[in-house]
Design an enzyme around this catalytic site. Structure first.
Site, mmCIF file in Angstrom:
data_model
loop_
_atom_site.group_PDB
_atom_site.id
_atom_site.type_symbol
_atom_site.label_atom_id
_atom_site.label_comp_id
_atom_site.label_asym_id
_atom_site.label_seq_id
_atom_site.Cartn_x
_atom_site.Cartn_y
_atom_site.Cartn_z
ATOM 1 N N ASP A 1 10.990 -7.690 -2.757
ATOM 2 C CA ASP A 1 9.838 -8.429 -2.250
ATOM 3 C C ASP A 1 10.142 -9.931 -2.200
ATOM 4 O OD1 ASP A 1 6.899 -8.164 -1.672
ATOM 5 O OD2 ASP A 1 6.736 -9.541 -3.359
ATOM 6 N N GLU B 1 27.694 -0.301 -10.162
ATOM 7 C CA GLU B 1 28.129 0.420 -11.374
ATOM 8 C C GLU B 1 27.597 1.849 -11.380
ATOM 9 O OE1 GLU B 1 26.693 -1.635 -14.822
ATOM 10 O OE2 GLU B 1 27.510 -3.544 -14.108
HETATM 11 C C1 GLC Z 1 5.374 -9.369 0.227
HETATM 12 C C2 GLC Z 1 4.570 -8.088 0.248
HETATM 13 C C3 GLC Z 1 3.125 -8.454 0.377
HETATM 14 C C4 GLC Z 1 2.724 -9.278 -0.821
HETATM 15 C C5 GLC Z 1 3.628 -10.487 -0.983
HETATM 16 C C6 GLC Z 1 3.480 -11.091 -2.335
HETATM 17 O O1 GLC Z 1 5.304 -10.061 1.405
HETATM 18 O O2 GLC Z 1 5.033 -7.255 1.269
HETATM 19 O O3 GLC Z 1 2.305 -7.339 0.496
HETATM 20 O O4 GLC Z 1 1.414 -9.718 -0.668
HETATM 21 O O5 GLC Z 1 4.982 -10.135 -0.858
HETATM 22 O O6 GLC Z 1 4.055 -10.262 -3.307
#
Ligand code: GLC
Length: 532
Positions: A198, A247
């Protein structure tokens, strides 16, 4: 079973995104859960995908639908228990499906024990050093609206590029690096096949002091990326993670969620010693016109090839308006990735027609395709959700000017009728489904010639049979300016993005079509075909 799966599976896989709260609800509380997913994995085998990516299911106050994690090593009771996760992975592997989980390293929840300790320990403490605390904020905005800084009781400010309940971690701090490395091992040990990372472009920041107190230094890269995004320092982190993944046996992968521009910047995340894949958002954002589509296909393939990585293709996810609705506007600019309060309603039939064509084109391209749950049913965005049920923090933080992402997160319909179209045994679902979803229910489409579900299924079967994922793109120059036409191995692909019907080449046999051909056997507007 896992060991029998092909090596380098991630170079041509089709990966299906499951949004756990909206996939299937086993316990009837109106919110999807892990047992619900496990019970429905057969659907994904029937559809023909290779892997699933699960959006977060970790303990969380759910201020951003689970992207605000308060414990990285457990399952939120809303979704089940760790044992349910283990059962899900075991069943998936038994069925030959890989499992990718979401990793949220840019920020924690404000209810994570680390942030609580940081607040309690006060300025200058090692606990505060794990986050980004300053005596004065700068002018950085939060992605969800408003300032990216919030003041705490003792007067210091902390950074949150997203919601106020998502404090950013300080990736200059070795304790942060060690912790997330350990989290990777925790899930790898449990058998996951990879991580979707993310906000992969956000971890490292180049601090800019408030401009009214100090002369701002020049940006680290002149004319380069903004100081909170896509900083060079992120790559060293991914190199260290890659070593950890390597790993483990079985080709575990990292996929970057990095909203960076241009595609050459995206390719930096998938250099040989970094991640395996990065989402191709340039493709998702391309206008519905032949020139830009050809251009983005070319530039994406070239950028990824230059570093030896597979190209990915994606049209929908849980953050953008579903492509069946984005394409439902007469203008072809595809600009409505979010829906503003003043936007008109999309044309559902036009959107679906184009979405089917867009997917038919996408699934013919070499590399990796990502599908978002429900797109195989042709689901549109829910564009008429009552404001009082909205949960996306964007809605509140934007001062009720940006509706946010709830409309693409509505629980999916499995069977026609009933209180939640088969989503769960309960009386309702966490977001209401539109009445039109009765006709999109999986059960209504299974075995029905020409349904969107059968189109996806057939496309995935043929993609595998003709090895399109491992193929190459050869452009067919004579097809016409409004037609995207390419050859991938023995399959000729033709997508008509213009307004006039297009004749098939002499002797061509239709393998797959996103819509019916016209009475003269031509490919109508907004239709794509695969030909032999
Ligand atoms: C990313 C995720 C989104 C979230 C953001 C903050 O863009 O896909 O849904 O709100 O990160 O974590």
């Amino acid at each position: 079973m896992t060991t029998e799966l092909n090596t380098q599976w991630w170079r041509d896989a089709v990966i299906y995104q499951i949004y756990p709260r909206s996939f299937a609800d086993a316990d009837g509380d109106g919110l999807g859960d892990l047992p619900g997913i496990t019970a429905r994995l057969d659907h994904l085998v029937e559809l023909g995908v290779d892997a699933v990516w699960l959006s977060p299911f970790y303990p969380s106050p759910q201020a951003d639908a689970g992207y605000d994690v308060s414990d990285y090593r457990d399952v939120d009771p809303l979704f089940g228990r760790l044992a349910d996760f283990d059962a899900l992975v075991a069943r998936a592997h038994e069925l030959g499906l890989r499992v990718i989980v979401d990793l949220v390293p840019n920020h924690t929840s404000d209810e994570h024990p680390w942030f609580r300790a940081a607040l309690a320990a006060g300025p200058g403490s090692p606990e505060r050093e794990r986050y980004v605390f300053r005596d004065e904020p700068n002018d950085w905005p939060s992605i969800f609206g408003g300032s990216a800084w919030t003041r705490v009781d003792d007067g210091q400010w902390y950074l949150h590029l997203f919601d106020v309940k998502q404090p950013d971690l300080n990736w200059d701090n070795p304790a942060v690096r060690a912790e997330i490395a350990d989290v990777l091992r925790f899930w790898l040990d449990r058998g996951v096949d990879g991580f979707r990372v993310d906000v992969a472009h956000g971890l490292v920041k180049t601090w800019e002091p408030p401009s009214d107190t100090v002369d701002a230094p020049p940006p680290a890269v002149p004319n380069g990326p903004e100081p909170m995004w896509d900083q060079d320092g992120v790559h060293e982190i991914y190199r260290s993670w890659r070593k950890i993944l390597d790993e483990y046996p079985g080709e575990r992968i990292l996929v970057a969620e990095a909203w960076v521009d241009p595609v050459e910047r995206m390719a930096r995340y998938v250099r040989p010693d970094e991640m395996h894949q990065a989402f191709n958002f340039a493709y998702l954002l391309a206008p519905w016109r032949a020139d830009p589509v050809r251009e983005v296909i070319n530039s994406s393939i070239a950028a990824c090839r230059s570093v030896g990585a597979p190209t990915t293709w994606v049209l929908s996810n849980h953050d953008v308006v579903r492509h069946a609705s984005r394409f439902g506007y007469a203008e072809t600019n595809n600009e409505r990735v979010g829906i503003g309060v003043d936007d008109p309603q999309p044309d559902e039939a036009l959107g679906l027609r184009r979405a089917r064509a867009a997917t038919t084109l996408m699934l013919a391209l070499p590399g990796v395709a990502y599908l978002y749950q429900g797109e195989e049913l042709g689901l549109p965005e829910h564009t008429t959700l009552p404001d009082e049920v909205r949960q996306d923090p964007t809605w509140v933080r934007s001062g009720h000017t940006v509706r946010g992402r709830d409309g693409c997160r509505v629980p999916i319909p499995w069977t026609p009728g009933g209180p939640s179209y088969g989503f769960g045994p309960g009386e309702a679902s966490w977001l209401p489904q539109p009445e039109s979803w009765d006709r999109y229910a999986l059960q209504k489409q299974q075995g029905v010639d020409g349904s969107t579900y059968e189109l996806y299924r057939q496309a995935l079967r043929l993609r595998r049979e003709y090895r399109l994922g491992a193929g190459t793109v050869e452009w067919q120059p004579d097809a016409g300016t409004d037609v995207v036409s390419l050859r991938n191995g023995s399959v000729l692909v033709l997508a008509n993005l213009g307004t006039e019907p297009v004749a098939l080449p002499a002797g061509a046999r239709v393998l797959l079509a996103s819509g019916e051909l016209d009475a003269d056997g031509r490919v109508p507007a907004d239709t794509a075909v695969w030909l032999l």
